[in-house]
Design a protein around this motif. Structure first.
Motif, PDB file in Angstrom:
ATOM      1  N   THR A 310      26.408 -70.323  -5.020  1.00 43.54           N
ATOM      2  CA  THR A 310      27.647 -69.789  -4.442  1.00 43.54           C
ATOM      3  C   THR A 310      28.776 -69.826  -5.463  1.00 43.54           C
ATOM      4  OG1 THR A 310      26.980 -70.542  -2.236  1.00 43.54           O
ATOM      5  CG2 THR A 310      29.297 -70.002  -2.545  1.00 43.54           C
ATOM      6  N   ALA A 311      28.858 -70.917  -6.208  1.00 49.30           N
ATOM      7  CA  ALA A 311      29.877 -71.039  -7.254  1.00 49.30           C
ATOM      8  C   ALA A 311      29.671 -69.987  -8.344  1.00 49.30           C
ATOM      9  CB  ALA A 311      29.834 -72.438  -7.858  1.00 49.30           C
ATOM     10  N   ALA A 312      28.405 -69.708  -8.683  1.00 49.03           N
ATOM     11  CA  ALA A 312      28.117 -68.671  -9.677  1.00 49.03           C
ATOM     12  C   ALA A 312      28.611 -67.318  -9.202  1.00 49.03           C
ATOM     13  CB  ALA A 312      26.609 -68.619  -9.946  1.00 49.03           C
ATOM     14  N   GLY A 313      28.394 -67.036  -7.924  1.00 47.32           N
ATOM     15  CA  GLY A 313      28.861 -65.771  -7.369  1.00 47.32           C
ATOM     16  C   GLY A 313      30.371 -65.660  -7.379  1.00 47.32           C
ATOM     17  N   ALA A 314      31.073 -66.761  -7.104  1.00 47.48           N
ATOM     18  CA  ALA A 314      32.544 -66.734  -7.070  1.00 47.48           C
ATOM     19  C   ALA A 314      33.147 -66.436  -8.435  1.00 47.48           C
ATOM     20  CB  ALA A 314      33.066 -68.074  -6.551  1.00 47.48           C
ATOM     21  N   ALA A 315      32.440 -66.784  -9.498  1.00 48.76           N
ATOM     22  CA  ALA A 315      32.968 -66.562 -10.850  1.00 48.76           C
ATOM     23  C   ALA A 315      32.785 -65.127 -11.328  1.00 48.76           C
ATOM     24  CB  ALA A 315      32.290 -67.516 -11.837  1.00 48.76           C
TER      25      ALA A 315
END
Length: 404
Positions: A310-315
């Motif tokens: 999820t964090a990867a997607g937010a970046a």
């Protein structure tokens, strides 16, 4: 909302959401069918390699012709080809011809599309110039929202019914493009906009030669694409072997990235453009993505893996949205489809090597080694780029302040 959007732009978003949903669910279903039938990591790598080869081939051959025809016509043809591929796999499978090559061939035929480049080329025609960042963020985010819905839905249905029964539904979703694209009001091309394949290709190259910044963008994203496709081809065995999950867990894990992406697009759309620091911010987003691969290689917990993804997607919107906006502002509208297609070619130049590396590394050294090596590569390249662009922007800012 009314000042930013119009009816054609809304219908373009609807059609892109439909396409993203169908493509994502379709990739899930074909991947699961193949892995269930063969249980082979090498077969998974081969499936992704064939799909990428098809994308590369069609971008090379058909890319220069995108701007010759109405973009909505290109979108319909692309979606029809994909729908026909899924129908063919379904017919062969239900007829008892259950072979791995059928799934691979269907995936290859389904990859022969230029939908994304054609749809992207319409955006600057429908949106106001000063609203491009916000519109591009919304369009990109809505596409990821469709993927969020597609992956858990495909994972749930795959666990409930036989996978081949989903193929006709997916074909119907692709063919539905003929309904939604009718409502997109694209102006007819003038005679001056119609070029031969050779002239279109040459003009696309000239655009890159006159804008060196586009080269640097393509280099960074090609390195990242190498790592992305090396690992994505192994996501299914990663979830089933390292995280001990099933089809539903695979669906939730796969949906984590687009969920984070949607959150990131909301943030990008609300923040002010970084101006001179745009390239530094974009490179930092890739660096953050590389860190998430390192973390994925170090965890065996499904909940932790979902949070990391999820964090990867937010970046990623901080790269994708700003990158697309730069293309829209730099490239003439009459060549935008061709240049976006060439962009895809440059991005995918390293992806076949990435898929082969992923299959080899996962089989020879294990999945943790694959994720760690990919993460370190992306961090090294993007980190150096972020530092370089940050320093360059700071020097220009100080020089400008000194002159004032």
């Amino acid at each position: 909302m009314g000042d930013t959007w119009n009816r054609s732009l809304v219908w373009l978003c609807v059609d892109q959401m439909r396409s993203a949903f169908a493509a994502t669910a379709g990739t899930f279903v074909l991947s699961w069918m193949l892995y269930e039938w063969t249980g082979s990591k090498a077969a998974m790598g081969g499936l992704w390699l064939l799909s990428l080869s098809g994308q590369w081939l069609v971008q090379w051959l058909a890319g220069p012709l995108i701007d010759r025809w109405r973009r909505v016509t290109v979108m319909r043809i692309s979606e029809t080809i994909r729908g026909a591929a899924y129908i063919w796999v379904w017919v062969m499978w239900t007829a008892g011809q259950k072979e791995a090559w059928i799934i691979m061939a269907g995936s290859f035929i389904g990859s022969l599309q230029v939908y994304d480049a054609a749809a992207g080329a319409i955006v600057p025609k429908l949106a106001k110039a000063d609203k491009l960042v916000r519109v591009n963020a919304a369009v990109s985010g809505l596409g990821q929202l469709a993927r969020i819905a597609a992956l858990p839905a495909a994972g749930f249905l795959t666990g409930v019914v036989s996978t081949e029964t989903l193929l006709p539904l997916l074909a119907f979703l692709f063919l539905a493009s003929w309904v939604s694209t009718v409502r997109i009001g694209e102006e007819a091309h003038s005679a001056e906009e119609r070029h031969s394949w050779k002239n279109s290709f040459v003009q696309g190259i000239r655009v890159y030669r006159s804008n060196t910044v586009l080269y640097s963008l393509a280099f960074l994203v090609s390195v990242t694409s190498f790592g992305v496709f090396a690992t994505q081809a192994m996501y299914l065995p990663y979830v089933t072997e390292m995280l001990r999950g099933g089809p539903l867990e695979y669906g939730w894990f796969s949906a984590a990235f687009p969920l984070g992406y949607v959150c990131g697009t909301v943030l990008v759309g609300r923040l002010r453009e970084p101006g001179a620091y745009m390239f530094a911010v974009m490179s930092a987003a890739l660096f953050a993505g590389g860190m998430t691969y390192i973390l994925l290689g170090m965890t065996t917990n499904i909940a932790a893996a979902i949070c990391i993804e999820t964090a990867a997607g937010a970046a990623m919107p901080f790269w994708n949205v700003y990158s697309s906006t730069l293309y829209y502002r730099t490239v003439p509208s009459s060549l935008l489809g061709q240049v976006l297609s060439m962009k895809s070619l440059l991005q995918r130049a390293a992806t076949p090597v990435g898929v082969m590396y992923g299959a080899y590394c996962a089989s020879a050294f294990g999945l943790p080694a694959l994720f760690l090596s990919v993460g370190l590569l992306i961090c090294a390249v993007s980190g150096a780029a972020a530092l370089f662009h940050w320093r360059s922007a700071s020097q220009k800012r100080r020089a400008s302040a000194a002159q004032e």
